[in-house]
Design a protein around this motif. Structure first.
Motif, PDB file in Angstrom:
ATOM      1  N   LEU A  67       0.608  -1.536  -0.299  1.00  0.00           N
ATOM      2  CA  LEU A  67      -0.174   0.442   0.051  1.00  0.00           C
ATOM      3  C   LEU A  67       1.165   1.317  -0.094  1.00  0.00           C
ATOM      4  N   SER A  68       2.060   1.193   0.126  1.00  0.00           N
ATOM      5  CA  SER A  68       2.788   2.708   0.855  1.00  0.00           C
ATOM      6  C   SER A  68       3.681   2.685  -0.899  1.00  0.00           C
ATOM      7  N   ARG A  69       4.246   1.678  -1.506  1.00  0.00           N
ATOM      8  CA  ARG A  69       3.782   2.171  -2.455  1.00  0.00           C
ATOM      9  C   ARG A  69       3.631   2.299  -3.211  1.00  0.00           C
ATOM     10  N   MET A  70       1.631   2.151  -3.308  1.00  0.00           N
ATOM     11  CA  MET A  70       1.115   2.407  -4.100  1.00  0.00           C
ATOM     12  C   MET A  70       0.754   3.748  -3.275  1.00  0.00           C
ATOM     13  N   GLY A  71       1.657   4.070  -2.744  1.00  0.00           N
ATOM     14  CA  GLY A  71       0.983   6.410  -2.255  1.00  0.00           C
ATOM     15  C   GLY A  71      -0.105   6.361  -0.591  1.00  0.00           C
ATOM     16  N   ALA A  72       0.423   4.989   0.157  1.00  0.00           N
ATOM     17  CA  ALA A  72      -1.041   5.207   1.273  1.00  0.00           C
ATOM     18  C   ALA A  72       0.161   4.478   2.193  1.00  0.00           C
ATOM     19  N   CYS A  73       1.151   5.763   2.891  1.00  0.00           N
ATOM     20  CA  CYS A  73       2.522   5.286   3.198  1.00  0.00           C
ATOM     21  C   CYS A  73       2.509   5.179   5.076  1.00  0.00           C
ATOM     22  N   CYS A  74       1.252   6.436   5.339  1.00  0.00           N
ATOM     23  CA  CYS A  74       1.015   6.050   6.754  1.00  0.00           C
ATOM     24  C   CYS A  74      -0.172   6.181   7.104  1.00  0.00           C
ATOM     25  N   CYS A  75      -1.661   5.922   6.492  1.00  0.00           N
ATOM     26  CA  CYS A  75      -2.159   5.744   7.297  1.00  0.00           C
ATOM     27  C   CYS A  75      -3.034   6.020   6.611  1.00  0.00           C
ATOM     28  N   ASP A  76      -4.857   5.060   7.336  1.00  0.00           N
ATOM     29  CA  ASP A  76      -5.790   4.474   6.098  1.00  0.00           C
ATOM     30  C   ASP A  76      -6.520   4.969   5.201  1.00  0.00           C
ATOM     31  N   CYS A  77      -6.737   6.944   6.118  1.00  0.00           N
ATOM     32  CA  CYS A  77      -6.877   7.294   4.882  1.00  0.00           C
ATOM     33  C   CYS A  77      -6.506   7.584   3.971  1.00  0.00           C
ATOM     34  N   GLU A  78      -4.849   6.999   3.190  1.00  0.00           N
ATOM     35  CA  GLU A  78      -4.472   7.850   2.334  1.00  0.00           C
ATOM     36  C   GLU A  78      -4.914   6.878   0.907  1.00  0.00           C
ATOM     37  N   VAL A  79      -4.879   5.393   1.756  1.00  0.00           N
ATOM     38  CA  VAL A  79      -5.944   5.118   0.685  1.00  0.00           C
ATOM     39  C   VAL A  79      -6.705   4.840   0.152  1.00  0.00           C
ATOM     40  N   PHE A  80      -7.458   5.822   0.452  1.00  0.00           N
ATOM     41  CA  PHE A  80      -8.866   7.017   0.230  1.00  0.00           C
ATOM     42  C   PHE A  80      -8.382   7.979  -1.170  1.00  0.00           C
TER      43      PHE A  80
END
Length: 157
Positions: A67-80
């Motif tokens: 998920l970090s490589r996809m752009g969500a490195c630090c928290c749950d909300c970055e997934v969206f």
């Protein structure tokens, strides 16, 4: 009743209650789970990603790194914010529903307008808005269901 029995009962009660409050539903995908949890509890780091991994997909040890490589490195909300968004059109129909639709002679293609965004809104984590029901994934999967698509953004080097 001894103190140890009371303590055991209290621990069991707390464990069951926490599973009802923050546990993934059977067959619920990671992204639908995150949308539901963020709508209820807000974002405070990657705790829901970790909880989903620990309870549903313990073998997915590299989930946070992926998920970090996809752009969500630090928290749950970055997934969206950076990784997934609701599909603009309804998810594709598969299986027996698709076969029945192909044989339906009275099917009017204009009957299925693209009011998907009007019905579900733009914020998948808002607790007030309705989200489409999770399409489900197999047990142990960390992939999103058919409701979600990757966000593709231009990168500037």
């Amino acid at each position: 009743m001894t103190n140890d029995e009371i303590l055991d009962d209290a621990e069991l009660f707390l464990a069951r209650t926490s599973l009802r409050l923050i546990g993934p539903l059977p067959g619920e995908c990671l992204v639908c789970y995150l949308a539901r949890m963020l709508g209820e509890w807000g974002c405070r780091g990657p705790r829901f990603i970790d909880h989903y991994r620990d309870t549903v997909a313990p073998r997915a040890t590299a989930l946070r790194e992926r998920l970090s490589r996809m752009g969500a490195c630090c928290c749950d909300c970055e997934v969206f914010l950076n990784v997934y968004e609701l599909r603009r059109e309804p998810p594709p129909i598969g299986g027996i529903e698709r076969i029945l639709m192909e044989f339906d002679e009275d099917l009017d293609p204009d009957e299925f307008g693209d009011g998907f965004d009007d019905e579900f809104g733009d914020d998948p984590t808002s607790s007030g808005g309705e989200r489409p029901p999770c399409q489900g994934v197999r047990r142990g999967s960390t992939q999103p269901c058919a409701n979600w698509q990757r966000q593709y953004r231009a990168r500037y080097w």
